[in-house]
Design a protein around this motif. Sequence first.
Motif, mmCIF file in Angstrom:
data_model
loop_
_atom_site.group_PDB
_atom_site.id
_atom_site.type_symbol
_atom_site.label_atom_id
_atom_site.label_comp_id
_atom_site.label_asym_id
_atom_site.label_seq_id
_atom_site.Cartn_x
_atom_site.Cartn_y
_atom_site.Cartn_z
ATOM 1 N N ALA A 199 18.288 62.037 10.077
ATOM 2 C CA ALA A 199 17.088 62.064 9.241
ATOM 3 C C ALA A 199 15.957 62.828 9.926
ATOM 4 N N LEU A 200 15.805 62.652 11.248
ATOM 5 C CA LEU A 200 14.760 63.368 11.977
ATOM 6 C C LEU A 200 15.063 64.866 12.039
ATOM 7 N N LYS A 201 16.335 65.222 12.178
ATOM 8 C CA LYS A 201 16.692 66.642 12.154
ATOM 9 C C LYS A 201 16.408 67.244 10.781
ATOM 10 N N CYS A 202 16.696 66.460 9.759
ATOM 11 C CA CYS A 202 16.392 66.922 8.401
ATOM 12 C C CYS A 202 14.892 67.129 8.228
ATOM 13 N N ALA A 203 14.090 66.183 8.729
ATOM 14 C CA ALA A 203 12.632 66.318 8.652
ATOM 15 C C ALA A 203 12.152 67.517 9.458
ATOM 16 N N HIS A 204 12.804 67.776 10.606
ATOM 17 C CA HIS A 204 12.439 68.931 11.433
ATOM 18 C C HIS A 204 12.685 70.239 10.688
ATOM 19 N N GLN A 205 13.844 70.338 10.028
ATOM 20 C CA GLN A 205 14.142 71.541 9.260
ATOM 21 C C GLN A 205 13.210 71.660 8.059
ATOM 22 N N CYS A 228 5.649 49.359 12.291
ATOM 23 C CA CYS A 228 5.482 50.662 11.632
ATOM 24 C C CYS A 228 4.891 51.625 12.651
ATOM 25 N N TYR A 229 5.539 52.739 12.878
ATOM 26 C CA TYR A 229 5.110 53.696 13.912
ATOM 27 C C TYR A 229 4.875 55.047 13.242
ATOM 28 N N LEU A 230 3.621 55.474 13.191
ATOM 29 C CA LEU A 230 3.266 56.774 12.617
ATOM 30 C C LEU A 230 3.528 57.844 13.669
ATOM 31 N N PHE A 231 4.720 58.413 13.612
ATOM 32 C CA PHE A 231 5.129 59.378 14.637
ATOM 33 C C PHE A 231 4.362 60.693 14.505
ATOM 34 N N THR A 232 4.213 61.182 13.296
ATOM 35 C CA THR A 232 3.475 62.427 13.041
ATOM 36 C C THR A 232 2.485 62.176 11.922
ATOM 37 N N GLU A 270 2.447 72.173 17.756
ATOM 38 C CA GLU A 270 2.647 70.993 18.594
ATOM 39 C C GLU A 270 3.485 69.934 17.872
ATOM 40 N N ASP A 271 3.280 69.790 16.563
ATOM 41 C CA ASP A 271 4.079 68.823 15.804
ATOM 42 C C ASP A 271 5.551 69.216 15.789
ATOM 43 N N VAL A 272 5.814 70.526 15.622
ATOM 44 C CA VAL A 272 7.198 70.996 15.609
ATOM 45 C C VAL A 272 7.840 70.785 16.974
ATOM 46 N N LYS A 273 7.102 71.082 18.055
ATOM 47 C CA LYS A 273 7.642 70.892 19.401
ATOM 48 C C LYS A 273 7.938 69.424 19.670
ATOM 49 N N ALA A 300 4.980 81.180 17.897
ATOM 50 C CA ALA A 300 4.172 79.961 17.814
ATOM 51 C C ALA A 300 4.706 78.865 18.726
ATOM 52 N N LEU A 301 6.035 78.751 18.859
ATOM 53 C CA LEU A 301 6.636 77.687 19.657
ATOM 54 C C LEU A 301 6.971 78.134 21.069
ATOM 55 N N GLU A 302 6.555 79.384 21.418
ATOM 56 C CA GLU A 302 6.794 79.919 22.757
ATOM 57 C C GLU A 302 8.281 79.902 23.094
ATOM 58 N N GLU A 303 9.099 80.363 22.142
ATOM 59 C CA GLU A 303 10.537 80.441 22.334
ATOM 60 C C GLU A 303 10.946 81.896 22.509
#
Length: 650
Positions: free
Chosen positions: A63-69, A110-114, A122-125, A518-521
């Motif tokens: 689910a987190l990978k899906c949210a990342h994409q 409940c944890y508001l991660f982002t 920074e959010d993407v990183k 942007a992500l310094e990649e």
Amino acid sequence: MAWGDDEGRRYGGEEEEDELDENDFKTQKDAVLFAIDASASMLEPPPSSDDKKSDKDSAVVAALKCAHQFMQQRIIAQPKDMMGILLFGTEKSKFRDETGSRSGSGYPHCYLFTELDVPGAEDVKKLRDLVEEGEDADEVLVPSKESVLMSNVLFCANQIFTTNAANFGSRRLFIITDNENPHGNDKQAKSSAAVRAKDLYDLGVTIELFPVSRAKKPFDLSKFYDDIVYRSSVEEGDNSEGVKTSRSGDGLTLLNSLISNINSKQTPKRSYFSRMPFELAPGLTITVKGYMPLHQQKPARTCYVWLGGEQAQLAQSETTKVDSEARTVEKSEIKKAYKFGGEYIYFTPEEAKSLKELDTKVLRIIGFKPLANLPMWASVKKSTFIFPSEDGYVGSTRVFSALWQKLLTSKKVGIAWFVARKNANPVMVAVIPSGNLNDEDEDSTAPYLPAGLWLYPLPFADDIRSVEIKTSIKPADELTDKMREIIQNLQLPKATYNPLKYPNPALQWHYKILQAMALEEDVPDALDDLTIPKYRQIDKRVGAYMAEWKQELADKAKEFMQLRATKRELEEDDAEERPRLAKRPKAAAGSASSGGQMSNAELKVAWENDTLKKLTVAVLKDILTSKGISTTGKKVDLLERLEQWIEEHA
């Protein structure tokens, strides 16, 4: 429906609209909050399997990978949209930072991660480090020993949307969980959660459920989520499946299933125009909305970036108008003019605005034509999809549906006068009906397009130019038959082309470079281009057919060249057998041949065009001699005798 002068009363007081581009109507701003269940069952890794397609990640990681994409897609496609991630069922609690208005104590587990905001680098990183590197320094993904109250989760989401996205046109809550009954037999907790869900819907927030089920255990919505998720038969398209379930362990990875289900929930499109009066007949008006389902994507520069410092920063742009002496020109000093006949014609702002107003915004039917009379080449722009709206007149949907059904069954199109906005250029359009997606007709080849009415722009008379079409050489029937076999074996799945499955490689490469900066990649070396042909599959399917076709083409070309060579030899032999003619004097200008070789028809044409006087005396005598006429006298006498003979004999 409107009767009489009611239309003018309704739309007469509308405010002036500015000239807008189609990009301004593409989508409305969207705010999406992912609520991901981080319970022990969601964190449990999948069973080991030798199948390469089996799941490798737990449901939470998928689910987190899906949210990342999803976050990366939003940064590229809709840079003004908001996105946030809320984890529930965690041991730790966090709602706002320490500087915020509240701590996590108000919403336990409940944890508001982002935070719900426009995603930044920074959010993407941060999210990438959690899902790819497994860096969980704050121990966020630790399940709680106590069950979390869904009422707290929904109330927390309510507070987030109210604070961060109060004026957004689209607000959605994505719940990803595998727990079909989080409260068991606790009716009080269920009732409280249903009340919180109702509050969210009253606020304009849409709740979307993405359930995760194991292969042997289906997800039962009736136990809890039927009271939480409000499903509309219109939005679901009368789909019997209802909420799509992401399954694990059936050969498809959970990540791909989640991505597919979430991508199917596209952002609601903002209408290209709304409250458009659709005049079907004098005194009969309904209202419709217009949409642009197909729109070309281009790299859009939303801002300027200053790279002169240690860190890239957004640049604030200012515009100042100056004259030739670098003096700042005030807005009141600027005048608008048109150059006509070498002179400048000045207009006041009101006069310049009135020049653009040929008609108020309207869609007016002026007649009907058979669909067969509409040529394919008549399209000058992309079509606009229209849909009925009850905002202006009650009953618009029924009248619109009757018109759509009649046009569809009668195979007719409406011809209409269309002005999208007050200051837009008027166009003539054909109102074309499209059938249902299940109909077995030509519309079934585009399942991604809706059924309804389309505005098909037509050219005016001065837009049409005559083009001489040269007929091409028709190939042999044998070549056509063999090529038909090749084409039939290279059909796309179900013989349909869906542009949503083929992203623009140029755009993707452009955004990949921006993402790397942007992500310094590291800048990627290559891009996954889905438009590149799959040569191995092509060779496997039609390799033999193509070899046969190539050999057939070579044989036909050889026969054609031999036929041309034979024809050339016959022409050369025929030319050698002809007796050589004696060299004759050069003909005078304007004559078809010289002397007695001119035919009676050529003489008559020269006489009618008054070109006989251009002939020399020698040529005139030669012609008169061939006709048995006297050649004595001057040129005037010769012309007079020749004209008299032509008048009598020609």
